[in-house]
Design a protein around this motif. Structure first.
Motif, PDB file in Angstrom:
ATOM      1  N   GLY A   1      41.772  31.989  36.913  1.00 43.53           N
ATOM      2  CA  GLY A   1      40.942  32.235  38.073  1.00 43.53           C
ATOM      3  C   GLY A   1      40.402  33.499  38.367  1.00 43.53           C
ATOM      4  O   GLY A   1      40.158  33.963  39.646  1.00 43.53           O
TER       5      GLY A   1
ATOM      6  N   ARG B   1      38.839  32.008  32.991  1.00 43.43           N
ATOM      7  CA  ARG B   1      38.579  30.820  33.696  1.00 43.43           C
ATOM      8  C   ARG B   1      40.072  30.171  34.143  1.00 43.43           C
ATOM      9  O   ARG B   1      40.284  29.709  35.035  1.00 43.43           O
ATOM     10  CB  ARG B   1      37.755  29.811  33.125  1.00 43.43           C
TER      11      ARG B   1
ATOM     12  N   ASP C   1      36.635  41.243  43.198  1.00 38.53           N
ATOM     13  CA  ASP C   1      36.951  42.186  44.613  1.00 38.53           C
ATOM     14  C   ASP C   1      38.404  42.147  44.669  1.00 38.53           C
ATOM     15  O   ASP C   1      38.884  42.378  45.712  1.00 38.53           O
ATOM     16  CB  ASP C   1      36.331  41.530  45.574  1.00 38.53           C
ATOM     17  N   ARG C   2      39.167  41.672  43.408  1.00 42.31           N
ATOM     18  CA  ARG C   2      40.624  41.752  43.627  1.00 42.31           C
ATOM     19  C   ARG C   2      40.970  42.669  42.404  1.00 42.31           C
ATOM     20  O   ARG C   2      40.576  42.794  41.343  1.00 42.31           O
ATOM     21  CB  ARG C   2      41.185  40.392  43.569  1.00 42.31           C
TER      22      ARG C   2
ATOM     23  N   ASP D   1      41.625  40.547  39.346  1.00 39.38           N
ATOM     24  CA  ASP D   1      40.300  40.380  38.613  1.00 39.38           C
ATOM     25  C   ASP D   1      39.976  41.567  37.622  1.00 39.38           C
ATOM     26  O   ASP D   1      39.424  41.175  36.373  1.00 39.38           O
ATOM     27  CB  ASP D   1      39.024  40.243  39.375  1.00 39.38           C
TER      28      ASP D   1
ATOM     29  N   ARG E   1      37.349  35.769  39.266  1.00 44.65           N
ATOM     30  CA  ARG E   1      36.175  35.864  40.096  1.00 44.65           C
ATOM     31  C   ARG E   1      35.158  36.830  39.676  1.00 44.65           C
ATOM     32  O   ARG E   1      35.574  37.799  39.348  1.00 44.65           O
ATOM     33  CB  ARG E   1      36.507  36.175  41.798  1.00 44.65           C
ATOM     34  N   THR E   2      33.963  36.481  39.365  1.00 42.03           N
ATOM     35  CA  THR E   2      32.817  37.557  38.973  1.00 42.03           C
ATOM     36  C   THR E   2      32.577  38.478  40.059  1.00 42.03           C
ATOM     37  O   THR E   2      31.855  39.629  39.634  1.00 42.03           O
ATOM     38  CB  THR E   2      31.527  36.770  38.662  1.00 42.03           C
ATOM     39  N   GLU E   3      32.889  38.297  41.317  1.00 42.62           N
ATOM     40  CA  GLU E   3      32.590  39.440  42.293  1.00 42.62           C
ATOM     41  C   GLU E   3      33.824  40.535  42.039  1.00 42.62           C
ATOM     42  O   GLU E   3      33.562  41.615  42.618  1.00 42.62           O
ATOM     43  CB  GLU E   3      33.061  38.830  43.885  1.00 42.62           C
TER      44      GLU E   3
END
Length: 314
Positions: A107, A104, A113-114, A117, A109-111
């Protein structure tokens, strides 16, 4: 108003119990593939860590009692729970909590898509925080006399690797499931089915053959990541890991005739490489797709502006 206030704690309680049940159930599954390292029971793939982190990312910190309850039930399953086992319980609860806090913080993201991440999940969700559970758990065994101090490092490394693999292999799969959709194109559907069958057949052959064929799984993981992104790559990586662990516990194929240390090193090297290949490549391809789509949108907007500014034809 009273009904709403009553439903909130009731919903939280149900989530806590659900997390505890899921933690315990996957712990039972993981213990079926356990190995004995220097007299201590460890598993090469501890799925509850993946369950714990995914649930924290979904529901927040309020479900942490479910992690503690699930850990308690898992310990009780292995042996009778003593006060000294509080070290294991604390470590297995704090590790995913720290992973959640660090993700957290950056930052995450649970998607997924980066690429950042994917890297965050590898290092801040798996490698670093799982040092807490492995260290506290192994020291608990040493302090209780269940593990000789000379055997600390083999047990610690196996514990850490198992917890880390749980995060790297199961958490991405759980995070992507709510958004996963079957392909509508029949050709894509046929390709997905062919990929699943091929991964299972090739992995089963590679892990049961006396020849060194484990490298054959990586082209398939690349295929899954490039063509189906994380929804395809995550299940394939988990399937590869489960079949490899089954072969390792049976001491079959490339794991036959080797010492326990050699088996653990080869197995965790395969699991780690498979997880990283699937996770990071899928995140990278998804990020590149998003960048391409944004560029296309910008080009379309610019073309529309140019069309409006162009002088009218006579």
């Amino acid at each position: 108003m009273r009904t709403v206030e009553w439903r909130r704690p009731a919903g939280t309680l149900l989530r806590i119990l659900g997390v505890a049940v899921a933690y315990y159930a996957t712990g039972r599954l993981g213990l079926r593939l356990h190995v004995s390292v220097e007299g201590a029971v460890v598993t090469p793939l501890w799925l509850p860590t993946g369950i714990a982190l995914a649930c924290l990312l979904w529901f927040g910190l309020r479900i942490w009692p479910g992690l503690a309850l699930g850990t308690y039930l898992s310990i009780e399953r292995i042996s009778s729970f003593d006060l000294v086992d509080l070290g294991i319980l604390a470590g297995n609860t704090l590790a995913p909590l720290c992973a959640y806090a660090m993700l957290r913080r950056v930052g995450f993201r649970t998607e997924m898509d980066r690429l950042r991440d994917g890297l965050a999940l590898v290092f801040l969700g798996g490698l670093l925080p799982m040092l807490i559970s492995s260290t506290t758990g192994t020291w608990t065994l040493v302090l209780t006399g269940d593990l000789p101090p000379a055997n600390f490092w083999p047990v610690w490394s196996a514990w850490w690797a198992g917890d880390t693999m749980g995060v790297l292999l199961l958490t991405p799969l759980l995070l992507v499931l709510p958004r996963a959709r079957l392909p509508r194109d029949p050709y894509r559907m046929a390709e997905a089915a062919a990929l699943a069958v091929t991964v299972g057949a090739v992995t089963l052959t590679a892990t049961r053959s006396s020849q060194s064929l484990l490298f054959l799984v990586f082209p398939l993981l690349i295929w899954a990541a490039v063509r189906f992104r994380l929804p395809g790559a995550a299940p394939c990586a988990l399937l590869v890991s489960v079949l490899a662990i089954t072969a390792a516990t049976d001491r079959a194929g490339p794991f036959a005739g080797r010492t326990l240390l050699e088996i653990m090193v080869n197995l965790q090297a395969l699991n780690g490489a498979a997880a990283l290949t699937a996770l990071l490549l899928a995140a990278l391809v998804t990020e590149q797709d998003d960048i391409r789509l944004k560029l296309e949108e910008v080009c379309e907007d610019l073309a529309e502006v140019v069309t409006r500014l162009a002088p009218p034809k006579d």
